[in-house]
Design an enzyme around this catalytic site. Sequence first.
Site, short mmCIF file in Angstrom:
data_model
loop_
_atom_site.label_atom_id
_atom_site.label_comp_id
_atom_site.label_asym_id
_atom_site.label_seq_id
_atom_site.Cartn_x
_atom_site.Cartn_y
_atom_site.Cartn_z
N HIS A 115 37.83 47.88 44.57
CA HIS A 115 38.48 48.23 45.84
C HIS A 115 37.75 49.34 46.59
O HIS A 115 38.35 50.00 47.44
CB HIS A 115 39.95 48.57 45.65
CG HIS A 115 40.73 47.43 45.06
ND1 HIS A 115 41.01 46.29 45.76
CD2 HIS A 115 41.23 47.25 43.83
CE1 HIS A 115 41.67 45.45 44.98
NE2 HIS A 115 41.81 46.01 43.80
N ASP A 120 32.64 46.61 45.45
CA ASP A 120 33.16 45.26 45.68
C ASP A 120 32.09 44.36 46.31
O ASP A 120 31.99 43.18 45.99
CB ASP A 120 34.41 45.28 46.56
CG ASP A 120 35.66 45.68 45.78
OD1 ASP A 120 35.59 45.84 44.55
OD2 ASP A 120 36.72 45.82 46.42
#
Length: 134
Positions: A115, A120
């Site tokens: 996140h 990511d």
Amino acid sequence: EAKFRFQELMRPFGGVKCMKPQASEVTGITNDMLMDARTVREVFNDFADFIGDDVLIGFNNMRFDAPRLRRAGRYAGRIITNPQIDLMLLARHKGIHGKLGELADMFGIVNPSAHRAFADAWTTAGIYLEILKR
């Protein structure tokens, strides 16, 4: 290398106080971390300059990220028209199902900071390259 990395926290559209507790639990990002962050308007143009005309690849981005990019572009007075690939849809097309973390585990890819933009993106890129092999 730094020129290939763009990651910055920014204040939410409705201000710091509008961040939902669930979002903080999932991301580890707190209201205090966003207090001095730049606004969407300020960050978006730097992001748009960074991506140029590159293809954007994300996970569930057609449902989640793309609408937020359109909204941010409206706030910043700049619309991006980059082609986008949704890795979740591509994976499903290849018969592979799961969340980003599940696919990362499936392919042996470690996401050091889920996140967070760069981690990511790195994880998504690794999964994308694995799926292309199939």
